[in-house]
Structures are given as C-alpha cells and as structure tokens.
Design a protein around this motif. Structure first.
Motif, mmCIF file in Angstrom:
data_model
loop_
_atom_site.group_PDB
_atom_site.id
_atom_site.type_symbol
_atom_site.label_atom_id
_atom_site.label_comp_id
_atom_site.label_asym_id
_atom_site.label_seq_id
_atom_site.Cartn_x
_atom_site.Cartn_y
_atom_site.Cartn_z
ATOM 1 N N PHE A 184 0.826 -1.204 0.000
ATOM 2 C CA PHE A 184 0.000 0.000 0.000
ATOM 3 C C PHE A 184 0.863 1.258 0.000
ATOM 4 O O PHE A 184 0.554 2.234 -0.692
ATOM 5 C CB PHE A 184 -0.941 0.013 1.214
ATOM 6 N N HIS A 189 -1.780 -1.566 -5.121
ATOM 7 C CA HIS A 189 -2.974 -2.156 -4.522
ATOM 8 C C HIS A 189 -3.214 -3.586 -4.989
ATOM 9 O O HIS A 189 -3.742 -4.413 -4.227
ATOM 10 C CB HIS A 189 -4.196 -1.291 -4.824
ATOM 11 N N VAL A 222 -9.693 -0.284 0.027
ATOM 12 C CA VAL A 222 -9.763 -0.009 -1.410
ATOM 13 C C VAL A 222 -11.210 0.191 -1.875
ATOM 14 O O VAL A 222 -11.494 0.177 -3.071
ATOM 15 C CB VAL A 222 -9.084 -1.131 -2.239
#
Length: 331
Positions: A184, A189, A222
């Motif tokens: 991250f 991601h 996310v």
C-alpha cells in the motif's frame, strides 16, 4: 461451528506474583499431565531463550485472568504473556501454537515452538548484536544448531528480514500484514490484495480468524465494502478470541449490531440447548458448541474466569474429561 487484539494493543496485565524459579520440567510435565498433550521437543530451549531475553518465566498453572486454553510460558517487561495454545479439539498432528495472550484473546506468534525458536534466532542474528545474540544462541543450544546456522541471514543476501522469514522460516501473521502494508505504501494495490488473499488460504492458519479480519480491512481500504463485509462475517464464524482485535471492530465491518451477541447468549440458555437437542443435534456437539459460545462471549470483555466452571462442565458433558480438567486447573 467453532474449532487475536490488534498488533498495537496493550498487553493484558502484570502477573509477576505468580513467578517461580526457572525450570522447564514444570512446563513439560504440565503439558503432558494436565493439558494431556505431547510436550514440544524443544520447549526447554525456548524457555531458556525467553529467559535470556530478559523475560520472566511463569508457572504454567498461573492462569487466573487468562483465556483458559493458554499455557503461560513467560512475561516480558511490558506485561505481555507468551504462551502455548491448547486447542480443545485440535486436528490430529496439529502442534500447539505459540501465542501472545491479550485481553480479548490471543495473537499467533508461530505455529509451533520450533518455528518460533527459528524466528527468534534469525531476528537476533539480523541485529548483528554479538553480545546479546550470543546469549540467545547459547540458550538455544542444540535446538538452535538444528534449526538455524548463525550468519545465514547475511549470507543469503536477502535485504529484508521479513522476506527471509517468509522464504526460509515460515508464515507469520504480523509479517504478512507488514508485507501488505508495504504494498500500500508503494501504491501497489493489486499486490496488496493478492497478498491478502494468500493470507486467508485455509491451510495457512487453521482455526484463526485474524487473516479474514485483516483481509476485510484491506478490502475496506480499497473501497470494496460488500466484500469487506463478507470477509468480516467469515471471520466471525471462527472463535472470536482469534480475531486479533476486539469483537466490536469486526462486527462494525460485518454490519452487525448486537444481534449476533444476543443470538449466542440465547444459545447458551437451557432453552437454547433444548432447542438444539430437539433438532437432532448430538448432546456432545451441543456441549462443545456451548463451550465455544461461552469463550466467544468472554472474549468481548476479557472476563475469562467468570465462565470457567461452566466451560469445564461443557467439556465434561462432551466426554472430554482431560480438557475439562485442564481448563479448570489453577495454581
């Protein structure tokens, strides 16, 4: 239905009054005779290593206020307790994990004693601290010689100790979680989510809810809210004392209010037990479920001793007399 707090959480409390002079024989005989389990081959060496690190060896029967499935080994200066975890109905061949005991349950440190010894030696070696490192390596004795050769980390030319641990030692929850967070930090991601999926593979940490909790958190991070909710609900199907954080934190992601707590409170009433029996559930399974439910409820407040007697009775009713004796045993 059933077969640990967040990494920054405070340890439970000090129990120095229960310390006894160091002798591994007490722990070995306790594991064998009271916990009715096979003592880990190198438990003696781990205890010596913990002591060499400045930790205080604790009597294995000094379990007041602890989750009743823990066999305490040592306490560090901050009050954190390292223990073995005795699963009540462990699959054949499963070794006792090494855990840190916390108010709401346990945090997995290693899947077994050898893996934890290996990790401690690698971490000490990576510090390049010759004096302190020698104490730890000396304490590990033949177990250390068998598990790790001093200098291997440097010779491997693997720059990151976490990468070395995952490649050469084994899987550890905190190491995998750090790996995800580094992805991250690097704004990768996709790799973060892939590592999160790897973390929850069922054969990696059987019985522990923590991987699903962490996966729920990264999914939330996310913006995948529905998937996060599902992951949190999967986590809550495992023992709540293995969540790695307070129940309420996970229930919030799962979008559960207090209905699940109320449901479990009903299940441990006489009416709830009779309802399960009427549905055809075996009496032994009803008793095992009740023990699991009581431990779940105790984990919410960390009030383990309040339900201790009933938990032990449940194991007796399920025919697990040795586990019942272990659970209720106190110095």
């Amino acid at each position: 239905m059933h077969v640990a707090t967040c990494s920054g959480a405070r340890p439970i409390r000090h129990i120095r009054a229960r310390v006894r002079p160091f002798s591994s024989s007490g722990h070995i005989s306790f594991v064998k005779d009271v916990a009715s389990a096979q003592p880990p081959e190198h438990l003696h060496h781990l205890l010596k290593m913990l002591q060499s690190r400045g930790e205080t060896i604790i009597s294995p029967g000094a379990r007041q206020g602890l989750i009743p499935l823990a066999i305490p080994l040592s306490e560090n200066l901050s009050g954190a307790v390292t223990a073995l975890l005795r699963w009540p109905t462990a699959p054949p061949g499963m070794e006792m994990p090494v855990v840190e005991v916390r108010k709401h349950g346990v945090w997995l440190l290693a899947k077994n004693v050898d893996q934890y010894i290996h990790r401690l030696l690698v971490e000490e070696d990576a510090k390049n601290s010759k004096e302190n490192g020698s104490l730890l390596f000396d304490a590990s004795s033949e177990a250390g010689n068998k598990l790790y050769r001093r200098g291997d980390f440097a010779e491997s030319q693997i720059a990151n100790i976490d990468v070395y641990l995952l490649k050469k030692v084994g899987l550890f929850p905190d190491v995998l979680e750090r790996k995800v967070m580094r992805h991250f930090e690097n704004r990768d991601h996709v790799s973060a989510l892939i590592t999160g999926e790897f973390y929850i593979k069922k054969d990696h940490f059987p019985g522990f809810a923590r991987p699903y909790v962490f996966n729920a958190k990264i999914l939330l991070k996310v913006g995948r809210v529905l998937e996060a909710k599902d992951a949190a609900r999967v986590a809550l199907k495992s023992p709540w004392w293995t969540l790695g954080c307070p129940y309420q934190e996970v229930a919030g992601i799962a979008k559960w209010e207090d209905e699940q707590i109320e449901y479990i409170k009903e299940k441990v009433t006489e009416e709830g037990r009779q309802e399960d029996l009427k549905k055809g559930k075996e009496p032994a399974q009803v008793a095992l479920d009740e023990a699991a439910f009581l431990l779940d409820l105790a984990s919410i407040e960390g009030t383990w001793d309040d339900s201790l007697e009933r938990v032990a009775d449940c194991y007796k009713e399920a025919g697990l007399n040795e586990i019942a004796r272990f659970v209720s045993y106190r110095d």
